[in-house]
Design a protein around this motif. Structure first.
Motif, PDB file in Angstrom:
ATOM      1  N   ASP A   1     -16.478  43.882 -71.063  1.00 40.88           N
ATOM      2  CA  ASP A   1     -16.036  44.539 -69.827  1.00 40.88           C
ATOM      3  C   ASP A   1     -16.018  46.056 -69.968  1.00 40.88           C
ATOM      4  O   ASP A   1     -15.114  46.743 -69.475  1.00 40.88           O
ATOM      5  CB  ASP A   1     -14.646  44.038 -69.403  1.00 40.88           C
ATOM      6  CG  ASP A   1     -14.623  42.533 -69.195  1.00 40.88           C
ATOM      7  OD1 ASP A   1     -15.646  41.996 -68.707  1.00 40.88           O
ATOM      8  OD2 ASP A   1     -13.612  41.901 -69.526  1.00 40.88           O
ATOM      9  N   GLY A   2     -17.016  46.591 -70.662  1.00 40.42           N
ATOM     10  CA  GLY A   2     -17.124  48.045 -70.819  1.00 40.42           C
ATOM     11  C   GLY A   2     -16.281  48.629 -71.933  1.00 40.42           C
ATOM     12  O   GLY A   2     -16.421  49.798 -72.264  1.00 40.42           O
TER      13      GLY A   2
ATOM     14  N   THR B   1     -16.196  53.569 -63.841  1.00 45.63           N
ATOM     15  CA  THR B   1     -16.424  52.211 -64.324  1.00 45.63           C
ATOM     16  C   THR B   1     -17.292  52.322 -65.573  1.00 45.63           C
ATOM     17  O   THR B   1     -18.468  52.685 -65.491  1.00 45.63           O
ATOM     18  CB  THR B   1     -17.143  51.355 -63.261  1.00 45.63           C
ATOM     19  OG1 THR B   1     -16.348  51.358 -62.086  1.00 45.63           O
ATOM     20  CG2 THR B   1     -17.328  49.932 -63.757  1.00 45.63           C
TER      21      THR B   1
ATOM     22  N   THR C   1     -19.657  51.876 -68.779  1.00 47.39           N
ATOM     23  CA  THR C   1     -20.673  51.036 -69.409  1.00 47.39           C
ATOM     24  C   THR C   1     -20.238  50.720 -70.822  1.00 47.39           C
ATOM     25  O   THR C   1     -20.374  49.598 -71.305  1.00 47.39           O
ATOM     26  CB  THR C   1     -22.029  51.792 -69.444  1.00 47.39           C
ATOM     27  OG1 THR C   1     -22.394  52.132 -68.111  1.00 47.39           O
ATOM     28  CG2 THR C   1     -23.116  50.947 -70.080  1.00 47.39           C
TER      29      THR C   1
ATOM     30  N   ARG D   1     -20.601  56.326 -69.412  1.00 47.57           N
ATOM     31  CA  ARG D   1     -21.694  55.645 -68.695  1.00 47.57           C
ATOM     32  C   ARG D   1     -22.907  55.414 -69.593  1.00 47.57           C
ATOM     33  O   ARG D   1     -23.935  54.908 -69.143  1.00 47.57           O
ATOM     34  CB  ARG D   1     -22.116  56.482 -67.479  1.00 47.57           C
ATOM     35  CG  ARG D   1     -21.024  56.650 -66.429  1.00 47.57           C
ATOM     36  CD  ARG D   1     -21.575  57.357 -65.189  1.00 47.57           C
ATOM     37  NE  ARG D   1     -20.554  57.510 -64.166  1.00 47.57           N
ATOM     38  CZ  ARG D   1     -19.832  58.610 -63.979  1.00 47.57           C
ATOM     39  NH1 ARG D   1     -20.013  59.650 -64.765  1.00 47.57           N
ATOM     40  NH2 ARG D   1     -18.932  58.670 -63.019  1.00 47.57           N
TER      41      ARG D   1
END
Length: 285
Positions: A91-92, A224, A226, A274
């Motif tokens: 989940d990143g 969000t 990566t 990211r």
């Protein structure tokens, strides 16, 4: 050639490959090395000084640094395994599984960094870390020209950390599990022991900085991710490069320099979130 106004910086200490077992890909990384690469990305004249192993992991890290343009001319290559961390992304968020604790580098003295003092003296700042096996050499770097930055990460022993602060200008701590009160007590003591500035990153909560006079805060930028790997190192690099570049303009107040540097650090850290790996350059294996 770069102009004299270009900030010249060096990361000394750890380099690793971050081995992502879920996608069978290794990415270059390590606190000191990440600083060198991020500083290069931010327009600095950047170098890395450390110990490489002799395996394929080491070759990939060295080739990547060559491609990016980070100077490694004073580093050493030693027969043995390069530093390696094994992790996966969920989940990143990075999840560390194991590490060889720097590989061959943990058995190599870092005394060789003093072989060329003119080289060391040419930098504005040296950045190193808790995983760089550099603690015994800080006192010898202190009288030289560069300022010293140190990343204590999150598993530091407070008393040991405080004992090093007499040699350090910028101390960075990861304190996501700490209460705000205990964070502020730590940062005050860090400055009392000799640091010019003490900074605590606190995961999703505000970063807190103390410079001996004032308290500063900076909220992380919502993103969000990566891959969060390298975000802390990116924050440190973004802060230091912005602050030191700003210091060349004597007319800008100290508080403004710090506030701008914190903003730019948060922005750069969000960009790095990211990117897969600390800064990309993955190699399938």
């Amino acid at each position: 050639m770069m102009g004299d106004e270009t900030l010249k910086v060096i990361g000394i200490g750890d380099n690793v490959v971050d081995n992502y077992i879920d996608i069978r890909t290794m990415f270059p990384g390590g606190n000191a090395l990440n600083f060198s690469v991020y500083a290069s990305m931010l327009g600095c004249d950047s170098a890395y000084l450390g110990v490489f192993g002799s395996d394929d992991s080491a070759k990939h890290v060295q080739q990547t640094l060559t491609n990016i343009g980070v100077d490694t001319s004073h580093s050493r290559c030693v027969d043995g395994p390069n530093g390696q961390a094994i992790l996966k992304i969920q989940d990143g968020e990075r999840i560390f599984i194991s590490s060889n604790e720097g590989g061959i580098s943990k058995s190599v003295s870092m005394e060789f960094i003093f072989d060329d003092l003119d080289y060391l003296q040419s930098f504005s700042i040296v950045h190193t870390s808790a995983y760089s096996y550099m603690d015994d050499y800080l006192g010898k770097i202190k009288p030289l020209n560069p300022m010293i930055s140190y990343d204590f990460s999150d598993d530091f022993d407070s008393e040991h950390a405080l004992s090093l602060c007499q040699y350090i200008d910028f101390g960075f701590f990861s304190c996501s599990e700490w209460t705000e009160e205990t964070v502020k007590e730590l940062l005050e003591e860090v400055v009392n022991r000799g640091c010019i500035m003490a900074v605590a990153t606190r995961g999703p909560k505000e970063v807190i900085l103390f410079d001996g006079r004032s308290w500063f805060r900076q909220a992380p930028l919502a993103v969000t991710p990566t891959d969060t790997l390298g975000a802390g190192d990116a924050f440190i690099t973004g802060f230091l490069t912005s602050y030191l570049k700003g210091k060349t303009n004597a007319s800008v107040p100290q508080d403004s320099l710090i506030e701008k540097a914190l903003e730019e650090a948060a922005s750069f850290a969000s960009e790095i979130c990211r990117v897969q790996g600390a800064f990309g350059h993955g190699l399938l294996y």
